[in-house]
Design a protein around this motif. Structure first.
Motif, PDB file in Angstrom:
ATOM      1  N   PRO A  70      11.205   1.414  -7.822  1.00  0.00           N
ATOM      2  CA  PRO A  70      11.586   0.206  -7.083  1.00  0.00           C
ATOM      3  C   PRO A  70      10.383  -0.679  -6.848  1.00  0.00           C
ATOM      4  O   PRO A  70       9.250  -0.242  -6.954  1.00  0.00           O
ATOM      5  CB  PRO A  70      12.135   0.764  -5.765  1.00  0.00           C
ATOM      6  N   ALA A  71      10.640  -1.925  -6.516  1.00  0.00           N
ATOM      7  CA  ALA A  71       9.553  -2.843  -6.167  1.00  0.00           C
ATOM      8  C   ALA A  71       8.913  -2.382  -4.876  1.00  0.00           C
ATOM      9  O   ALA A  71       9.513  -1.633  -4.103  1.00  0.00           O
ATOM     10  CB  ALA A  71      10.112  -4.261  -6.007  1.00  0.00           C
ATOM     11  N   PRO A  72       7.630  -2.780  -4.604  1.00  0.00           N
ATOM     12  CA  PRO A  72       6.958  -2.328  -3.388  1.00  0.00           C
ATOM     13  C   PRO A  72       7.757  -2.663  -2.141  1.00  0.00           C
ATOM     14  O   PRO A  72       8.051  -3.812  -1.878  1.00  0.00           O
ATOM     15  CB  PRO A  72       5.636  -3.118  -3.415  1.00  0.00           C
ATOM     16  N   ALA A  73       8.122  -1.651  -1.366  1.00  0.00           N
ATOM     17  CA  ALA A  73       8.870  -1.861  -0.132  1.00  0.00           C
ATOM     18  C   ALA A  73       8.852  -0.590   0.675  1.00  0.00           C
ATOM     19  O   ALA A  73       8.831   0.509   0.135  1.00  0.00           O
ATOM     20  CB  ALA A  73      10.309  -2.269  -0.429  1.00  0.00           C
ATOM     21  N   ALA A  74       8.855  -0.728   1.998  1.00  0.00           N
ATOM     22  CA  ALA A  74       8.901   0.441   2.861  1.00  0.00           C
ATOM     23  C   ALA A  74      10.269   1.088   2.806  1.00  0.00           C
ATOM     24  O   ALA A  74      10.409   2.293   2.900  1.00  0.00           O
ATOM     25  CB  ALA A  74       8.572   0.042   4.301  1.00  0.00           C
TER      26      ALA A  74
ATOM     27  N   LEU B  20      -4.359   4.116   3.561  1.00  0.00           N
ATOM     28  CA  LEU B  20      -5.241   4.092   2.394  1.00  0.00           C
ATOM     29  C   LEU B  20      -5.814   5.482   2.108  1.00  0.00           C
ATOM     30  O   LEU B  20      -6.019   5.852   0.949  1.00  0.00           O
ATOM     31  CB  LEU B  20      -6.379   3.093   2.623  1.00  0.00           C
ATOM     32  N   SER B  21      -6.067   6.254   3.143  1.00  0.00           N
ATOM     33  CA  SER B  21      -6.536   7.629   2.945  1.00  0.00           C
ATOM     34  C   SER B  21      -5.459   8.474   2.268  1.00  0.00           C
ATOM     35  O   SER B  21      -5.761   9.342   1.438  1.00  0.00           O
ATOM     36  CB  SER B  21      -6.944   8.259   4.277  1.00  0.00           C
ATOM     37  N   GLU B  22      -4.200   8.214   2.597  1.00  0.00           N
ATOM     38  CA  GLU B  22      -3.105   8.913   1.928  1.00  0.00           C
ATOM     39  C   GLU B  22      -3.057   8.537   0.453  1.00  0.00           C
ATOM     40  O   GLU B  22      -2.777   9.388  -0.399  1.00  0.00           O
ATOM     41  CB  GLU B  22      -1.781   8.574   2.603  1.00  0.00           C
ATOM     42  N   VAL B  23      -3.340   7.277   0.150  1.00  0.00           N
ATOM     43  CA  VAL B  23      -3.401   6.852  -1.251  1.00  0.00           C
ATOM     44  C   VAL B  23      -4.544   7.573  -1.960  1.00  0.00           C
ATOM     45  O   VAL B  23      -4.392   8.054  -3.090  1.00  0.00           O
ATOM     46  CB  VAL B  23      -3.588   5.324  -1.354  1.00  0.00           C
ATOM     47  N   ARG B  24      -5.700   7.663  -1.303  1.00  0.00           N
ATOM     48  CA  ARG B  24      -6.845   8.366  -1.882  1.00  0.00           C
ATOM     49  C   ARG B  24      -6.501   9.834  -2.144  1.00  0.00           C
ATOM     50  O   ARG B  24      -6.890  10.411  -3.164  1.00  0.00           O
ATOM     51  CB  ARG B  24      -8.040   8.245  -0.932  1.00  0.00           C
TER      52      ARG B  24
ATOM     53  N   VAL C  69       0.841  -1.196   0.000  1.00  0.00           N
ATOM     54  CA  VAL C  69       0.000   0.000   0.000  1.00  0.00           C
ATOM     55  C   VAL C  69       0.880   1.253   0.000  1.00  0.00           C
ATOM     56  O   VAL C  69       0.581   2.234  -0.697  1.00  0.00           O
ATOM     57  CB  VAL C  69      -0.953  -0.005   1.210  1.00  0.00           C
ATOM     58  N   SER C  70       1.976   1.226   0.741  1.00  0.00           N
ATOM     59  CA  SER C  70       2.891   2.366   0.766  1.00  0.00           C
ATOM     60  C   SER C  70       3.487   2.619  -0.618  1.00  0.00           C
ATOM     61  O   SER C  70       3.700   3.769  -1.019  1.00  0.00           O
ATOM     62  CB  SER C  70       4.018   2.122   1.779  1.00  0.00           C
ATOM     63  N   TRP C  71       3.756   1.548  -1.346  1.00  0.00           N
ATOM     64  CA  TRP C  71       4.333   1.684  -2.686  1.00  0.00           C
ATOM     65  C   TRP C  71       3.354   2.380  -3.627  1.00  0.00           C
ATOM     66  O   TRP C  71       3.743   3.252  -4.414  1.00  0.00           O
ATOM     67  CB  TRP C  71       4.703   0.301  -3.220  1.00  0.00           C
ATOM     68  N   ILE C  72       2.066   2.029  -3.532  1.00  0.00           N
ATOM     69  CA  ILE C  72       1.061   2.701  -4.360  1.00  0.00           C
ATOM     70  C   ILE C  72       0.915   4.164  -3.947  1.00  0.00           C
ATOM     71  O   ILE C  72       0.718   5.040  -4.785  1.00  0.00           O
ATOM     72  CB  ILE C  72      -0.293   1.964  -4.267  1.00  0.00           C
ATOM     73  N   ARG C  73       1.020   4.435  -2.661  1.00  0.00           N
ATOM     74  CA  ARG C  73       0.975   5.834  -2.214  1.00  0.00           C
ATOM     75  C   ARG C  73       2.117   6.643  -2.831  1.00  0.00           C
ATOM     76  O   ARG C  73       1.931   7.782  -3.251  1.00  0.00           O
ATOM     77  CB  ARG C  73       1.076   5.896  -0.687  1.00  0.00           C
ATOM     78  N   ASP C  74       3.305   6.038  -2.902  1.00  0.00           N
ATOM     79  CA  ASP C  74       4.465   6.741  -3.432  1.00  0.00           C
ATOM     80  C   ASP C  74       4.460   6.812  -4.956  1.00  0.00           C
ATOM     81  O   ASP C  74       5.054   7.721  -5.535  1.00  0.00           O
ATOM     82  CB  ASP C  74       5.748   6.053  -2.956  1.00  0.00           C
ATOM     83  N   PHE C  75       3.787   5.840  -5.600  1.00  0.00           N
ATOM     84  CA  PHE C  75       3.728   5.817  -7.062  1.00  0.00           C
ATOM     85  C   PHE C  75       2.270   5.649  -7.502  1.00  0.00           C
ATOM     86  O   PHE C  75       1.880   4.614  -8.037  1.00  0.00           O
ATOM     87  CB  PHE C  75       4.596   4.686  -7.622  1.00  0.00           C
ATOM     88  N   PRO C  76       1.432   6.686  -7.273  1.00  0.00           N
ATOM     89  CA  PRO C  76      -0.003   6.560  -7.547  1.00  0.00           C
ATOM     90  C   PRO C  76      -0.334   6.412  -9.020  1.00  0.00           C
ATOM     91  O   PRO C  76      -1.452   6.016  -9.363  1.00  0.00           O
ATOM     92  CB  PRO C  76      -0.578   7.866  -6.979  1.00  0.00           C
ATOM     93  N   GLU C  77       0.616   6.721  -9.915  1.00  0.00           N
ATOM     94  CA  GLU C  77       0.341   6.585 -11.338  1.00  0.00           C
ATOM     95  C   GLU C  77       0.240   5.125 -11.777  1.00  0.00           C
ATOM     96  O   GLU C  77      -0.142   4.827 -12.917  1.00  0.00           O
ATOM     97  CB  GLU C  77       1.426   7.280 -12.162  1.00  0.00           C
ATOM     98  N   GLU C  78       0.570   4.185 -10.878  1.00  0.00           N
ATOM     99  CA  GLU C  78       0.508   2.766 -11.231  1.00  0.00           C
ATOM    100  C   GLU C  78      -0.919   2.251 -11.356  1.00  0.00           C
ATOM    101  O   GLU C  78      -1.142   1.197 -11.951  1.00  0.00           O
ATOM    102  CB  GLU C  78       1.258   1.931 -10.180  1.00  0.00           C
TER     103      GLU C  78
END
Length: 385
Positions: free
Chosen positions: A264-268, A126-130, A65-74
């Protein structure tokens, strides 16, 4: 002085879809624009959808989820299928971090307080992703339970989320912009002339309940009718399509512009001391090619994700409790030898300890502190006193 604004604000939506098993929650979620699944239970295998690796630990789920937050264009929509299986990972994480054999070890209700706090971290993430423009969809199973109002006589059955009733379930319902209850429409009719026997008819028409009733939880801020067909067309007008357009435009621009840096691959934490994944090698090759005035080959985000090396197959005799560690190693690109070296340097194991010999309790603890381990490796494993 504070600025005053007016008018409706268009933003990505947080949607919860719950209902009995097999009704089509996953299929409906797959129709959201640009859907990317985090499949916690393997329920999307029959669908042609994009997925991240199945998380086998709470840490891995949070990293994805953190990875999607950092790269929302995915993606334009992030789907977690299902929330109740994610809750199981959360409970396992709390027990491992506390050294408990079960969530009720500390006494009645005390363990669930930690689960509520930890699950709240996921909802905040998840709210940060939103906030980055990505729609969020949570699916969940439903269960029937007895319910009794404090000022009424008697109890009755009602449909509820298959989550902790007093901890995570209320949080999820408050967090969501829309809570949609998927169910079958049934009609109870008289089975005899005097009306003493009843029978149900229907059971094939699927509907979405969108507002609260005595026998189910539901809500929406879209102005939907109390009951609508379980059809994507009913929801589509209320889900922003802009994120998907942004993804398409970005990909189109990338195909005709200078190469972008591979993600990078999903990782904290992204360790730098381990063997570089294939995507990183490609980026290094592109840098070397640019130095010789050659045009480097563009690496798209999709190909970069596919280029992440697959983990080496674990030996058949390897204990199953090491599987979450294997998944985290794959996610962060950390090889077995490098991890063992780091653990030995910290004094947790001896230098000749094989990976398969790690104890179950130690593996559980290692999962809970994985971000600290990856950070230590990324720093070059400095000596600590």
């Amino acid at each position: 002085m504070f600025p005053i604004t007016s008018g409706a604000i268009t933003q990505a939506q947080r949607v919860l879809i719950y209902g009995p098993e097999g009704i089509g929650k996953t299929t409906l979620a797959a129709q959201f624009p640009g859907a990317l699944f985090i499949d916690t239970e393997g329920g999307s295998g029959h669908l042609n959808v994009r997925r991240l690796p199945t998380p086998t630990s709470w840490t891995m789920l949070m990293q994805e989820v953190s990875w999607i937050r950092d790269f929302p264009e995915e993606c334009a929509t992030l789907v977690i299928d299902t929330a109740d299986w994610a809750e199981k990972l959360c409970i396992e994480q709390v027990c491992k971090s506390k050294g408990w054999s079960g969530i009720e070890d500390p006494g009645y209700g005390k363990g669930y307080t930690y689960v509520k706090e930890e699950f709240g971290h996921l909802l905040n993430l998840l709210s940060e992703v939103r906030d980055r423009g990505v729609n969020i969809v949570l699916t969940a199973h439903a269960t029937i339970s007895k319910f009794e109002l404090p000022d009424e006589m008697g109890a009755y059955d009602r449909w509820e989320l298959k989550l902790l009733r007093r901890q995570t379930a209320p949080m999820v319902k408050e967090w969501a912009d829309a809570v949609l209850f998927a169910t079958y429409k049934t009609i109870v009719v008289d089975a005899d002339a005097n009306g003493k026997r009843k029978k149900a008819q229907g059971g094939k028409v699927r509907v979405l309940r969108t507002t609260h009733a005595a026998t189910w939880d539901a809500k929406n801020r879209w102005g939907l009718s109390d009951e609508v067909p379980m059809d994507w067309a009913q929801i589509a007008p209320h889900i922003p399509q802009k994120p998907a357009v942004v993804v398409q435009a970005k990909n189109a621009h990338a195909a005709t512009s200078a190469p972008a840096q591979t993600k990078p691959a999903p990782a904290a934490h992204a360790p730098t001391a381990q063997k570089a994944p294939a995507a990183t090698k490609t980026r290094k090759a592109a840098t070397a090619s640019a130095a010789t005035s050659a045009t480097p080959e563009h690496v798209t985000s999709a190909s970069a994700t596919k280029a992440v090396p697959k983990p080496k197959p674990a030996a058949q005799t390897e204990p199953q409790w090491l599987a979450p560690i294997r998944d985290l190693m794959r996610s962060d690109g950390i090889e077995e030898a490098l991890l063992l070296q780091a653990l030995a340097k910290k004094g947790y194991i001896t230098r000749d300890t094989p990976f398969s010999a790690l104890r179950e309790d130690f593996a559980g603890w290692l999962t809970s502190v994985w971000p600290q381990i990856t950070s230590y490796i990324a720093q070059g494993m400095p000596d600590t006193k």
